[in-house]
Structure formats: C-alpha cells, structure tokens
Enzyme design. Structure first.
Site, PDB file in Angstrom:
ATOM      1  N   ASP A 163      52.359  30.948  22.869  1.00 16.05           N
ATOM      2  CA  ASP A 163      53.385  30.218  22.137  1.00 16.05           C
ATOM      3  C   ASP A 163      52.840  29.242  21.114  1.00 16.05           C
ATOM      4  O   ASP A 163      53.531  28.884  20.184  1.00 16.05           O
ATOM      5  CB  ASP A 163      54.320  29.479  23.092  1.00 16.05           C
TER       6      ASP A 163
ATOM      7  N   ASP B 197      49.105  33.747  28.189  1.00 18.15           N
ATOM      8  CA  ASP B 197      48.529  32.426  28.105  1.00 18.15           C
ATOM      9  C   ASP B 197      49.234  31.613  29.199  1.00 18.15           C
ATOM     10  O   ASP B 197      50.407  31.833  29.453  1.00 18.15           O
ATOM     11  CB  ASP B 197      48.807  31.833  26.721  1.00 18.15           C
TER      12      ASP B 197
END
Lengths: 119, 733
Positions: free
Chosen positions: B621, B431
């Site tokens: 995250d 990501d």
C-alpha cells in the site's frame, strides 16, 4: 481444356495476383508530423502512417467523414486511448510518446489500421 | 463553416473591468466573431466557428486573463453521441425490416416449392428486379459507402466482402432479366438470384443491429459510473445555502449534505456525521460511519445524518473521476492474447477474396453442369460467410465486460494485459504493515489494573505506542488523572507523578533501571506472540502490564485461505524481526515468511522469486512498496491511498478488502476463458465454414452452402461472440 476454361483459369490467376498486389503489397507513405496533424477518417485513415517526435506532445485530430459504423470508434491501445468519432466532428487526441517504436491504431473492430512511428 | 452561439459560465469575476478583459481575450481568438460577458449572470456568450476554435481554446483564453470558463463539453457530447447512436440504430432497424420484407416476397416468387403458390406477378423477373433495386442500393448502400473509400485506401473489410458478394448475385440476375435469350443460347436456364442478394443484405444488417445492441451492454459499467456523478451541490455561503451545478463547485467550498442525498464531491467533514453508503464506488456493501475530520467520497450516498464538509477534490481529481478514467483507459488497452487475431485480421479479407476467385475457377473447370452457376453461387457463399468481425470483437468485448465487472466490485484493473497476466499468478507476496495488518498498533492484552494510570501518563507522550494506549483508555471511558513532573525517557518509557505517587511505565530495561521485579514468564509468552510489552510500576512496585501489537485485519485469514484454495503460494514480507513476523504470519495462516527485509530490498525479493520461474503478485500500500509493486508481474495496491502506489500497480483494490485479491484472480481466469472461447468460435467458424462454402463437402456428400444460409451463419457469429462476452457479467467470482 476448352477455350473458355483456359480463359477463366488465366483470368482467375491474374485476379488473385492482382488482389495480392493491390491489398498486400501496398507501400505505406509516412507523413512526418510536428505538433499537430489532421487525420481524415474515410474508408481508412489518411494519412495512415505518421511519424512523431519522442517526448513531445502531439495533437492528432480525427475527422470522420465516413458513416461506416466500424470507423465510429478509434483505438490507440498503446496509449490507452479509445474515442468515439461523431460524424464530421473534430476529435482531438493528445499523446506524448515516452518510447521509440511503431504503434498501431485501429477502428473499434480492428478492421482499419494506421500506424504511429515514434522517432 | 457555420457559426454557432455558445453560452458558458465564467468563474472568478468581481467587477466591470473583468467583463471587458474577458470579452477582449475571447474576441481576439481565431474563429470567434463576437463575445459578450454578463457580470450579473456570470456568463459569457460568444458567436464562433467551432471548427476553428475548440473548447480548449476558449477555456485557455479565459484562463490567460485569470478567470475560469466552465465548459460542459464532455457532458453535452456524451448526450449528442447517445442521440446519434440511437438515430443510427433506428435507421438500421428500418433498413432491416425493409429488406427482409421485400426479400420475403422475392423468395416467395422464386423459391422452388413456394413459387407455385405465389401470385403470377411475383414470379416475374422484372418485378423481382424492381423489388431488389431499393434493397441493393438503399439498404445496401452502407456496404458500398464503406467499401469504396476503403478500396481507395487499398484496404478491404467486411463491407467489401458483402458488397462484392451481393453485387455479383444482383448483376448476374439483372443481366438474366434483361437478356434471357443470351443465357438460353449458351444452355443455361435464365434463372435469377435476387432472393440471394436481398436476403443476404437483410440478414447481415439484422446481425449488425443485434450486435450494436449487445455491444452497448458491454460498456454498461462505465456508463453506470458516469451516471453516479451528482448534478448539484448545496453550498453554504455567508450563512445561506444555495444549490449550484456541480461544475461550479471549487476547492474549499463548504457543502451541506442531508439524509438521502448524494455527496457531490470529495472532501473532509467539518461538522456533524453520518452513516454513508459507499458501495457504488468501493463495492463495499456495508455503510460506513463518518464523523468530523473524516474524508467523504463524491457520488456516495448519505444515509442518516446531516453534515457539512469542505470540498477538497473536484472535477477530474475526485476518486470517482479517477476510477472512470482508469476503467476507460483499461478498456482501451490491448491484451497480449489479441496479437494473433490482429495479425490474421490484416491478411484476412484479401485472402478471402483470393479464395473466392479460386473457388470460381475450380468450380468452373471441374464442377457439374451448369458449372458457371455453381461457380458463381459458391463464390458468393465464400465472400458472404467469411466473418472478420467476430475475430475483431472476440477480445475487446470480453475485456470491456471484465474490467467493468471488476470496477463494480471495487477492483480497478489498470490495463488489459494486467487482467491477462493475473490468471497466471502462482505466488502472492503480502507486505505486512498496513496491508495484512491495520498498520496501527492497538492494545491486545492488559494484565492488572493499569489502564487508567498508563493512559493518563501516556497522554503527554507522542510515541505511536502511547497513542494506542490513550485510545484504549478513551474507548474504555477511563477518567484521565492529572500528571505532574512528566518525563519521557527515550528507549525506556515514561514516568511522572499521579495523585502523589511515582508511576513508571515502560519496557523491561526501565523496570530493571528502576529496580522493579516483574513476572518474566508472562513477558516471554506475550513477546513470543510478537507483541510489544510495557510494564507499569507504582512507587517502585510492579503493578501490571499492557501488550500492544499491530493487529491482523479481520479479512486477512480468509483472504489467505481463498488464495491457497486457488493453489497459490502465499508469502509475507516485512521489516520486523523473525519472531514478530512469524507470530503475525501464523495467525494469518501464512507459512512462508521473509522477515527483516529492508524496504528497498523488497523489490530484490520479488526479482529472486521471478528468477525461480514464479509469476508473482505483490500486495502493498505504501510509497515504499512502489518499486516492488512495479517489479511484480502483477502489483496490487490496497485502497486509493497514495497516488504513487496506484501508478505503479496493476490492480487497485478500492474496496480495501484483502479477499478481493482472490476475486481479481478469479475474474482474470473467467475473462481469459471467455476470450479463449470467443477466439475459438471466431476462428473455428471461419476455418470450418469457409471450406464448406468453397464446396469441399460436395464431392463426398453433395453438400453445398446456399449463400442465404451463409449470410445467416455470418450474422449469428458476431452476435454469439458478443453474447458470450456478456455472459461474463453473470459469472460468479
């Protein structure tokens, strides 16, 4: 073939069949548990097979009375639980099963086995 | 059952009536015969039967009336367990010495080639019998004690085999000692085999002793983590500092930490600051600077400064406790590779007993004279050589060492199957925001003398880009000027009056709106690099520009390089536009980019890649990533940030170091290699040596396995498996 050889052969075959029947054709008795159960740890687990309800917390109390080193640890891998079982002490494990099925548990060396059936 | 006395602290008491309430609640518990509470010492003393009232019962009895009992059950239990283990080890060592010494005497008196030099009495069968008795029934009692209850359960184990094998050798020899003439009459020389029974017991116990010692080494990592916990905390209360046990610290307390001291629990710094060594928890070797407002982690060490902090997390909620819990859980879980050995181990021992009987029958019928002796000794060898323990230990010991090693490097692995899957990963999806990048925009370029004006103006703005510019201003120590008539124009920028001049600061559209001409070339170039450009005009004249971008983490490029070296395809996924996405990706060395992906579509992208047959790891995250982390074959969460991400991920990088992804994959590869080698040893050993013990080599080479050598080989097999797992500790990952 002499008589003694015939006797040894027959006795040997009978012995093999007996061992097979004794250890491998054992019927496991299932104990239905609601809420809490005591499992005595001595030469195995008794009761060995317990059935517990889905989604409800169940307390399993392990009480080890057998000094065998192997049994001093119990592992319930599907519930990610591993506990030391000090001799003659009650060790409580609480589980709340989230899915149905059969889940094995065993001693630390995977020699003694028991089963938890979630219904 | 016996009653015991127990004393434990109670928290939250403030008056004499509290005492009465707690005493009543405790004494009403089943199994508690008396309870006394002392207000001054803030402690309760009870006399009770531990088998009828657990610590939990006591704690809830106190909690029910609104107080808190501090029961240090876990700590005490661990100590007791350790003592018990040490006692067991010591007694095992004594038994090993005893049986090996007596066994040596018996061997001396009975082994051809040696017995000729032995004192006459040692050659006497009766003396040997007397020496063998304590070995068989005292040192060897442990085998019977384990085997007999097992047989009652209709199960058989390792001990069943040893008990059977040594009992056969011992009983036969005892019979020969008592009735030598019977053996002579059927043409068999009345020789005894007490050496076999005693030495087997000695060697197998010796193997267990070493195995127990080595096994303790596999759980070192978790012991180290538990040992990190601080014992006391220096609490500041009404201007005074008092040391209290860690168990009595509660959330909100103010704690002082001096240089060289351990930070007791998790919290936020109120005053002061310091450089803190967090290596023990995060694996990060460089100390980190923490000042007012920063979070501190319990069990880390304060290096230089003094500070006070407010406790925010205590007990089982601290980061360290959560790490311990996670590692403990992982070590208790089962790797899929273990399934085969599970299946085999449930049939193994009965199968060996059946093979032993078969061995006896075959040797008795087809064996050379005296066929009975050959049959018996080979049967004993088969019973003794079989080693189910090595199979049982092969996988769990390696998992213990592997997960422990990961934890020491700040890599937390959720369970054994995650550790197993990680070595198959061929695609890693990162990501972008907050994972590859810091997730916070920072100023990257300044063209012209514009920082002071821009920072002064943006001080009043709440935009995230403004924060970056103000931060840059503070960093460069510019003097902030007074702004009047400040106005934020959403979608354009900001304007205001500074030192009597009209200053505008914003994007291209703001400049066009204000009729300010600017250099388009600079703009295009910066935008090509994925940066957001803001321009500054003073009194309708272009003054310069500032470019802001979310910057790549320092370790990103290195991390991607390491993964590519492992032959793994690296993909970046982001909601950004193509241009920005590609700009960041190329800096990180990533070629494949999935841009303009909405947060809820990340999971679909993972699924799509999996459908192409790829084993996908997703690194993220945030909460938005949770579905993608869960969908991936291995979800890797950065840092101990959000609980949700950790819950849905398989691996958590507490050290927040992107390079640890490659380390984790390497760790998985090394652990799997150890497991496979262990299984190869354990299976290979049994598959090869059981037939040898049965005597398959005899017709061709006249080779038979002496039961004594069988017991030595069996003792070695478990030790070799555990030692091989311990080697993993030294692995370079």
């Amino acid at each position: 073939m002499s008589t003694d050889k015939i006797i040894v052969t027959v006795a040997g075959l009978a012995g093999i069949i007996f061992i097979y029947w004794f250890f491998l054709m054992k019927k496991e008795k299932e104990v239905s548990v609601a809420g809490e159960v005591d499992i005595t740890v001595s030469g195995g687990y008794s009761p060995e097979v317990i059935s517990i309800p889905l989604g409800k917390p169940t307390k399993i109390n392990f009480i080890r009375t057998d000094p065998t080193e192997c049994l001093s640890e119990v592992v319930l891998p599907d519930f990610k639980i591993k506990k030391q079982l000090p001799l003659n002490q009650k060790v409580t494990v609480e589980i709340t099963p989230k899915e149905k099925g059969e889940f094995g548990y065993a001693c630390g060396m995977n020699m003694y086995h028991g089963k938890i059936i979630v219904k | 059952m016996t009653e015991v006395k127990k004393t434990f602290p109670i928290k939250g008491m403030h008056c004499a009536s509290c005492v009465r309430v707690i005493e009543k609640s405790l004494s009403e518990l089943q199994g508690v015969s008396s309870a006394a509470v002392n207000l001054v010492t803030e402690k309760a003393s009870i006399v009770y039967d531990p088998s009828r009232a657990s610590d939990q019962d006591l704690a809830s009895a106190v909690a029910n009336v609104g107080y808190k009992a501090v029961l240090e059950q876990k700590l005490m239990n661990k100590d007791e367990q350790k003592q018990e283990k040490q006692k067991e080890l010591k007694s095992l060592r004594n038994k090993v010495m005893f049986s090996l010494i007596l066994g040596t005497f018996i061997v001396w008196g009975s082994f051809p080639g040696l017995m000729e030099f032995a004192p006459v009495f040692l050659r006497n069968n009766l003396v040997q019998f007397l020496l063998a008795i304590p070995v068989q029934f005292w040192a060897g009692l442990t085998f019977y004690r384990a085997a007999i209850p097992a047989i009652k359960h209709r199960t058989a184990n390792m001990d069943t085999l040893v008990a059977l094998g040594t009992s056969v050798a011992f009983s036969y020899s005892a019979f020969v000692t008592a009735f030598p003439q019977v053996m002579q009459s059927i043409g068999i020389e009345p020789a005894t085999y007490f050496d076999v029974s005693t030495i087997i017991i000695g060697l197998i116990l010796l193997g267990r002793y070493f195995e127990a010692k080595a096994k303790a080494g596999t759980s070192e990592a978790i012991k180290r983590l538990i040992g990190l916990q601080a014992k006391t905390a220096r609490v500041v209360k009404n201007g005074q500092e008092v040391d209290i046990p860690i168990s009595q610290v509660s959330v909100g307390m103010v704690i002082r930490v001096r240089p060289g001291e351990k930070i007791p629990v998790d919290g936020k710094i109120l005053e002061g600051g310091s450089s803190i060594d967090e290596s023990m928890v995060t694996g990060e070797s460089m100390p980190v600077d923490r000042t007012k407002g920063d979070s501190v982690v319990g069990a880390t060490i304060n290096k230089t400064g003094t500070f006070t902090f407010k406790a925010t997390k205590i007990g089982k909620d601290t980061l360290l406790s959560q790490i311990i819990k996670l590692v403990e859980e992982a070590q208790s879980s089962k790797a899929p590779i273990q399934r085969l050995s599970d299946l085999i181990s449930s049939y193994f021992v009965p199968a060996v007993i059946m093979l032993a009987i078969l061995t006896f029958v075959i040797w008795y019928i087809f064996g050379p004279v005296p066929s009975f002796l050959f049959a018996m000794l080979n049967m004993v060898a088969v019973l003794i050589i079989a080693c189910p323990c090595a199979m049982g230990l092969a996988t769990p010991t390696a998992i213990m060492v592997g997960t422990g090693l990961g934890a020491s490097k700040g890599i937390l692995i959720k369970d054994a199957s995650s550790l197993e899957t990680a070595h198959k990963i061929d695609t890693v999806i990162f990501d972008k925001t907050g994972t590859l990048t810091y997730g916070k925009p920072t100023v990257t370029d300044i063209v012209g003398d514009v920082l002071q004006l821009a920072a002064s103006l943006e001080k009043g703005s709440e935009h995230s880009l403004a924060e970056a510019i103000v931060r840059k201003g503070e960093e460069k120590k510019v003097r902030f000027l007074k702004v009047t008539g400040f106005k934020a124009i959403p979608g354009y920028g900001v304007k205001g009056k500074v030192e009597g001049k009209l200053v505008v600061f914003g994007n291209r559209r703001l400049m066009e709106k204000e009729n300010i001409t600017f250099a388009r070339l600079d703009l295009a170039k910066l935008e090509e690099e994925g940066k957001t450009v803001m321009m500054l005009g003073v009194n309708s004249k272009f003054r310069g520009l500032i470019a802001v971008a979310d910057t790549l983490k320092d370790t990103a490029k290195d991390a991607v390089g390491k993964l590519r070296k492992l032959g793994i395809e690296v993909i970046m996924i982001t909601g950004d536009n193509q241009r920005t996405a590609h700009a960041i990706a190329s800096k990180a060395g990533i070629k494949t980019v999935l841009a303009e992906v909405l947060p809820d579509e990340k999971e679909k992208e993972v699924k799509r890649l999996q459908a192409e047959g790829k084993k996908v790891a997703f690194v993220g995250d945030g909460i938005n990533d949770a579905p993608a982390l869960a969908q991936a074959d291995v979800g890797i969460a950065m840092g101990a940030g959000t609980d949700v991400a950790i819950e849905s991920s398989n691996i958590t990088l507490v050290n927040k170091d992107l390079r640890s992804i490659a380390t984790a994959i390497n760790l998985s590869k090394k652990t799997m290699r150890t497991i496979k080698l262990n299984l190869f040893w354990a299976f290979g050993y049994n598959v090869i040596l059981i037939p040898v013990a049965m005597g398959v080599l005899y017709p061709f080479f006249h080779i038979l396995l002496n039961p004594i050598f069988a017991s030595a080989a069996m003792a070695l097999s478990s030790i070799s498996v555990v030692s091989n797992s311990l080697f993993l500790k030294k692995a370079k990952i």
